[in-house]
Scaffold this motif. Structure first.
Motif, short mmCIF file in Angstrom:
data_model
loop_
_atom_site.label_atom_id
_atom_site.label_comp_id
_atom_site.label_asym_id
_atom_site.label_seq_id
_atom_site.Cartn_x
_atom_site.Cartn_y
_atom_site.Cartn_z
N ARG A 187 18.06 10.83 63.16
CA ARG A 187 18.28 12.10 62.34
C ARG A 187 17.04 12.98 62.45
NH1 ARG A 187 20.57 10.52 56.41
NH2 ARG A 187 22.15 9.21 57.11
N ASP A 188 15.76 12.55 63.03
CA ASP A 188 14.56 13.26 63.12
C ASP A 188 14.23 13.34 64.49
OD1 ASP A 188 11.99 14.26 63.26
OD2 ASP A 188 11.52 13.51 61.11
N SER A 189 14.36 14.39 65.51
CA SER A 189 14.14 14.37 66.69
C SER A 189 12.70 14.35 67.14
CB SER A 189 14.67 15.36 67.45
OG SER A 189 14.36 16.69 66.83
N ARG A 190 11.51 14.38 66.12
CA ARG A 190 10.16 14.58 66.55
C ARG A 190 9.84 13.25 67.14
NH1 ARG A 190 7.67 16.25 60.89
NH2 ARG A 190 9.18 14.75 60.42
N PRO A 191 8.58 13.22 67.64
CA PRO A 191 7.99 11.89 68.01
C PRO A 191 7.70 11.17 67.07
CG PRO A 191 7.12 13.67 69.36
CD PRO A 191 8.04 14.38 68.48
N PRO A 192 7.79 9.82 66.85
CA PRO A 192 7.49 8.98 65.50
C PRO A 192 6.09 8.74 65.75
CG PRO A 192 8.09 7.65 67.41
CD PRO A 192 8.15 8.92 67.98
N VAL A 193 5.75 8.39 64.42
CA VAL A 193 4.29 8.20 63.86
C VAL A 193 4.33 6.60 63.79
CG1 VAL A 193 2.52 7.80 62.30
CG2 VAL A 193 3.60 10.03 62.56
N LEU A 194 3.77 5.75 64.75
CA LEU A 194 3.94 4.21 65.23
C LEU A 194 2.80 3.46 64.08
CD1 LEU A 194 4.99 1.94 66.52
CD2 LEU A 194 3.35 2.33 68.20
N TYR A 195 3.39 2.56 63.34
CA TYR A 195 2.67 1.88 62.40
C TYR A 195 2.59 0.45 62.64
CZ TYR A 195 1.80 -0.52 57.82
OH TYR A 195 1.16 -0.99 56.48
N LEU A 196 1.36 -0.01 63.09
CA LEU A 196 1.06 -1.17 63.66
C LEU A 196 0.38 -1.95 62.55
CD1 LEU A 196 -0.06 -0.17 67.17
CD2 LEU A 196 2.07 -0.95 66.58
N ARG A 197 0.50 -3.28 62.49
CA ARG A 197 0.07 -4.23 61.48
C ARG A 197 0.37 -5.53 61.78
NH1 ARG A 197 5.16 -3.53 61.49
NH2 ARG A 197 6.32 -4.51 59.76
N THR A 198 -0.49 -6.47 60.97
CA THR A 198 0.15 -7.78 61.01
C THR A 198 1.16 -7.93 59.92
OG1 THR A 198 -1.78 -8.47 59.29
CG2 THR A 198 -2.21 -8.70 61.67
N PHE A 199 2.19 -8.75 60.05
CA PHE A 199 3.30 -9.00 59.25
C PHE A 199 2.87 -9.34 57.74
CE2 PHE A 199 5.96 -9.43 63.33
CZ PHE A 199 6.29 -8.15 63.35
N HIS A 200 1.85 -10.14 57.62
CA HIS A 200 1.50 -10.66 56.33
C HIS A 200 0.95 -9.52 55.28
CE1 HIS A 200 -2.62 -11.19 58.02
NE2 HIS A 200 -2.88 -11.08 56.57
N SER A 201 0.49 -8.42 56.13
CA SER A 201 0.15 -7.34 55.10
C SER A 201 1.14 -6.62 54.59
CB SER A 201 -0.78 -6.28 55.96
OG SER A 201 0.24 -5.83 57.18
N ASP A 202 2.45 -6.80 54.92
CA ASP A 202 3.51 -6.18 54.37
C ASP A 202 3.86 -6.62 52.91
OD1 ASP A 202 4.28 -5.01 56.68
OD2 ASP A 202 6.12 -6.38 57.24
N HIS A 203 3.45 -7.50 52.49
CA HIS A 203 3.33 -8.06 51.27
C HIS A 203 2.51 -7.18 50.43
CE1 HIS A 203 3.73 -10.37 47.54
NE2 HIS A 203 2.27 -10.45 47.39
N ALA A 204 1.45 -6.89 50.67
CA ALA A 204 0.54 -5.88 50.00
C ALA A 204 0.95 -4.64 49.76
CB ALA A 204 -1.10 -6.06 50.47
N ALA A 205 1.60 -4.08 51.03
CA ALA A 205 1.72 -2.53 51.23
C ALA A 205 3.13 -2.33 50.87
CB ALA A 205 1.39 -2.24 52.92
N GLY A 206 3.91 -3.21 50.70
CA GLY A 206 5.25 -3.03 50.57
C GLY A 206 5.90 -3.64 49.03
N ARG A 207 5.12 -3.59 48.16
CA ARG A 207 5.43 -4.00 46.85
C ARG A 207 5.38 -2.61 46.19
NH1 ARG A 207 0.41 -6.59 46.72
NH2 ARG A 207 -1.09 -5.98 45.05
N VAL A 208 6.23 -2.50 45.04
CA VAL A 208 6.25 -1.64 43.81
C VAL A 208 4.89 -2.11 43.19
CG1 VAL A 208 7.30 -0.55 41.66
CG2 VAL A 208 8.56 -0.91 43.98
N SER A 209 4.09 -1.08 42.55
CA SER A 209 3.11 -1.61 41.86
C SER A 209 3.36 -2.33 40.43
CB SER A 209 2.13 -0.57 41.43
OG SER A 209 0.96 -0.90 40.57
N VAL A 210 2.64 -3.70 40.17
CA VAL A 210 2.80 -4.28 39.04
C VAL A 210 1.72 -4.18 38.34
CG1 VAL A 210 4.67 -5.99 40.10
CG2 VAL A 210 2.38 -6.36 40.15
N ARG A 211 0.87 -3.33 38.25
CA ARG A 211 -0.33 -3.09 37.56
C ARG A 211 0.21 -2.46 36.19
NH1 ARG A 211 -4.38 1.63 37.39
NH2 ARG A 211 -6.03 1.07 36.13
#
Length: 310
Positions: A109-133
């Motif tokens: 859908r988006d023909s622009r060059p992507p922005v590549l996101y590199l990380r360790t997979f265990h960081s997905d837990h912190a960055a991928g949750r809805v805030s519960v504060r």
């Protein structure tokens, strides 16, 4: 090469779960939002009725009425509102995962060059949750994950994409996933890196994979194309710097960094960008207001100005 990744992602769509744009999923998301709204309301609504509630308590127990009222409100929030707030967040996150698009769909859908996101997979837990504060404010009703906010802020440069965790069979909101294998993940990263407008690398424990990704970034990218996310745990950052500087993976040592007060909502607290000679510059993130994306974009103005000039 990038086309082959996209075609493979389309073929693997059934395995990772195609987006379910169904009424049921959207109803689930609305219910989660309503539960968080209801859970946020007691601290806003109850004080307005505190004086009315105080009168019968005062007649019954005298001067202990105010302490008893405050304790009752506190217990109600802790025992009823807070669990409801958590449960609403989990409903929203589950619905978002079912509605998430694969990288194949996003790049189609988006023909622009992507922005590549590199990380360790265990960081997905912190960055991928809805805030519960628990926060009875507009921020308390925020239903975006940290990764979603990151994707929205950098959407001006292209769609955020990254490799998916092989241990997961679902997508995530935020960066669109391309599922790879242990045998071909490096080839996939190189293919995406060669096409990327920008590469965002999240600093974490200095694993072999992270060192390889950093080494490839320095080899294949222009300095302005690489951004490093500095973790909120500055001990982890200093340990990472010691290893990277000792191995001379970057032409110049990374700058020191200490804790920044005020940022309690993100798992990263600064962004490092590089000038033409690979000299690193650090932009700190200090979020004090309810709108995370607005504040993040404001704190990253030096980064955006540097990218726009390049």
């Amino acid at each position: 090469m990038i086309d082959s990744i996209t075609r493979r992602g389309e073929r693997e769509g059934d395995r990772v779960g195609a987006p379910l744009h169904s009424v049921a999923v959207r109803v689930q998301m609305v219910i989660g939002w309503l539960l968080r709204a209801i859970a946020s309301s007691p601290v806003i609504v109850l004080p307005a009725f505190a004086h009315t509630l105080f009168q019968p308590l005062h007649r019954a127990i005298g001067w202990l009425a105010w302490p008893a009222l405050f304790i009752a409100i506190y217990l109600f929030v802790r025992l009823c509102a807070l669990p409801l707030y958590h449960f609403g967040g989990h409903l929203v996150l589950a619905a978002k995962r079912r509605l998430a698009r694969s990288a194949a769909e996003v790049m189609a859908r988006d023909s622009r060059p992507p922005v590549l996101y590199l990380r360790t997979f265990h960081s997905d837990h912190a960055a991928g949750r809805v805030s519960v504060r628990y926060a009875p404010t507009l921020y308390g009703l925020n239903l975006r994950t940290e990764e979603e906010s990151l994707a929205r802020v950098f959407a001006r440069y292209g769609p955020l994409v990254g490799l998916g965790d092989p241990a997961e069979d679902t997508l995530r909101p935020g960066a669109a996933r391309i599922h790879s294998t242990d045998e071909r993940w490096q080839a996939d990263v190189i293919a995406l890196m060669d096409q990327a407008r920008l590469v965002i690398l999240r600093i974490d424990c200095c694993s072999d994979a992270l060192r390889w990704e950093l080494r490839e970034s320095v080899t294949r990218l222009e300095p302005h194309q690489l951004l490093l996310l500095v973790p909120a745990d500055y001990t982890t950052y200093h340990r990472f710097c010691d290893q990277i500087n000792a191995e001379e993976l970057l032409p110049h040592p990374l700058p020191p960094f200490t804790h920044v007060a005020g940022n309690v909502r993100l798992s990263f607290m600064a962004v490092i960008y590089f000038c033409e000679t690979w000299t690193p510059h650090l932009a700190t993130i200090s979020l004090f207001h309810s709108n995370v994306e607005r504040d993040l974009a404001a704190d990253l103005k030096p980064v955006f100005a540097h990218l726009d000039r390049a």
